[in-house]
Design a protein around this motif. Structure first.
Motif, PDB file in Angstrom:
ATOM      1  N   HIS A 204       0.832  -1.209   0.000  1.00  0.00           N
ATOM      2  CA  HIS A 204       0.000   0.000   0.000  1.00  0.00           C
ATOM      3  C   HIS A 204       0.872   1.267   0.000  1.00  0.00           C
TER       4      HIS A 204
ATOM      5  N   ALA B  78      -9.429  12.314   9.449  1.00  0.00           N
ATOM      6  CA  ALA B  78     -10.026  11.117   8.865  1.00  0.00           C
ATOM      7  C   ALA B  78     -11.483  10.931   9.290  1.00  0.00           C
TER       8      ALA B  78
ATOM      9  N   GLU C 157      -6.670   8.036   8.154  1.00  0.00           N
ATOM     10  CA  GLU C 157      -7.581   7.085   7.514  1.00  0.00           C
ATOM     11  C   GLU C 157      -7.136   5.646   7.754  1.00  0.00           C
ATOM     12  N   PHE C 158      -5.833   5.402   7.716  1.00  0.00           N
ATOM     13  CA  PHE C 158      -5.332   4.058   7.994  1.00  0.00           C
ATOM     14  C   PHE C 158      -5.583   3.669   9.449  1.00  0.00           C
TER      15      PHE C 158
ATOM     16  N   VAL D 165      -8.004   4.873  11.448  1.00  0.00           N
ATOM     17  CA  VAL D 165      -9.443   4.665  11.631  1.00  0.00           C
ATOM     18  C   VAL D 165      -9.881   3.336  11.020  1.00  0.00           C
ATOM     19  N   ASN D 166      -9.419   3.058   9.811  1.00  0.00           N
ATOM     20  CA  ASN D 166      -9.774   1.792   9.166  1.00  0.00           C
ATOM     21  C   ASN D 166      -9.219   0.610   9.936  1.00  0.00           C
ATOM     22  N   GLY D 167      -8.002   0.758  10.437  1.00  0.00           N
ATOM     23  CA  GLY D 167      -7.406  -0.330  11.207  1.00  0.00           C
ATOM     24  C   GLY D 167      -8.174  -0.618  12.475  1.00  0.00           C
TER      25      GLY D 167
ATOM     26  N   GLY E 119     -11.394   0.146  12.944  1.00  0.00           N
ATOM     27  CA  GLY E 119     -12.723  -0.340  12.581  1.00  0.00           C
ATOM     28  C   GLY E 119     -12.735  -1.794  12.142  1.00  0.00           C
ATOM     29  N   MET E 120     -11.686  -2.224  11.469  1.00  0.00           N
ATOM     30  CA  MET E 120     -11.616  -3.602  10.959  1.00  0.00           C
ATOM     31  C   MET E 120     -10.734  -4.497  11.814  1.00  0.00           C
TER      32      MET E 120
ATOM     33  N   ASP F 288      -7.673  -4.404  12.162  1.00  0.00           N
ATOM     34  CA  ASP F 288      -6.517  -4.764  11.336  1.00  0.00           C
ATOM     35  C   ASP F 288      -5.317  -3.955  11.826  1.00  0.00           C
TER      36      ASP F 288
ATOM     37  N   ALA G 270      -3.017  -2.171   9.149  1.00  0.00           N
ATOM     38  CA  ALA G 270      -3.449  -0.855   8.679  1.00  0.00           C
ATOM     39  C   ALA G 270      -3.238   0.200   9.756  1.00  0.00           C
TER      40      ALA G 270
END
Length: 212
Positions: A13, A159, A168-169, A171-173, A175-176, A178, A181
């Motif tokens: 990424h 984000a 954003e990474f 927040v996504n990490g 949320g998922m 992960d 991320a």
């Protein structure tokens, strides 16, 4: 193995992380610049007017305890989602340390050199630029140093309102669930904050040596 997984994720990424880092830096840099434009003249003015100085220092103290996320919520109805709302929130965050240090720097200038300059016939503008500013600059730069680190670290909040950046990474990490991320966003932010600290620290030391 865990470190290898994180490195592999970051490598796959790299383009996205690079674009997010550029947005992050643009947001933080713009907020710092706007804060300087507002806070430095106000700080200089406050140093010359004790009553105004007291009021502005009280305001700066109040702004420092207001969370950036709360500012985001307040500006959203007017500016909407995206970069502009995040920029306003980060500018508000950056103003207090710059304002306080500018006020402290200029109000702390010894009166002796100023009186000597007046005796030599220097104008108020010349005294400001040639006497006061060099003497106050180390303290002002220290405020910029604090503001820069705070803004770089807090730009992750963009984000939450679609402002982009490395947040954003994160927040996504979260949320998922992960962690790869999460690290892809958190590690660059930490490195950028450390870089800002080191860069402004170097500038501050250089200025102090030059004005010693």
């Amino acid at each position: 193995m865990a470190a290898l997984d994180a490195w592999t994720y970051a490598a796959s990424h790299a383009a996205e992380i690079g674009a997010a880092a550029r947005t992050h830096l643009a947001l933080a840099g713009s907020a710092l610049l706007l804060a300087m434009v507002v806070a430095v003249p106000l700080g200089i003015r406050a140093a010359r007017a004790p009553r105004l100085g007291g009021a502005l220092m009280a305001l700066a103290g109040a702004l420092r305890v207001v969370p950036s996320l709360a500012v985001l919520v307040l500006v959203l109805p007017y500016l909407g989602l995206g970069f502009r709302s995040a920029l306003v929130a980060l500018t508000v965050l950056a103003i207090p340390p710059i304002l306080v240090n500018t006020y402290a720097g200029y109000s702390g200038v010894d009166a002796g050199p100023i009186e000597a300059a007046r005796g030599m016939g220097m104008t108020a503008r010349e005294i400001l630029l040639r006497i006061e500013t060099p003497l106050a600059l180390p303290v002002v730069v220290a405020g910029l140093r604090t503001a820069a680190v705070e803004v770089v670290a807090s730009a992750t909040l963009a984000a939450f309102i679609g402002g982009g950046g490395l947040g954003e990474f994160i927040v996504n990490g979260l949320g998922m669930s992960d962690w790869r991320a999460l690290l892809a966003g958190a590690v660059p932010v930490a490195l950028l904050a450390l870089g800002a600290e080191a860069a402004f620290g170097l500038i501050e030391r250089t200025v102090r040596r030059a004005t010693a």
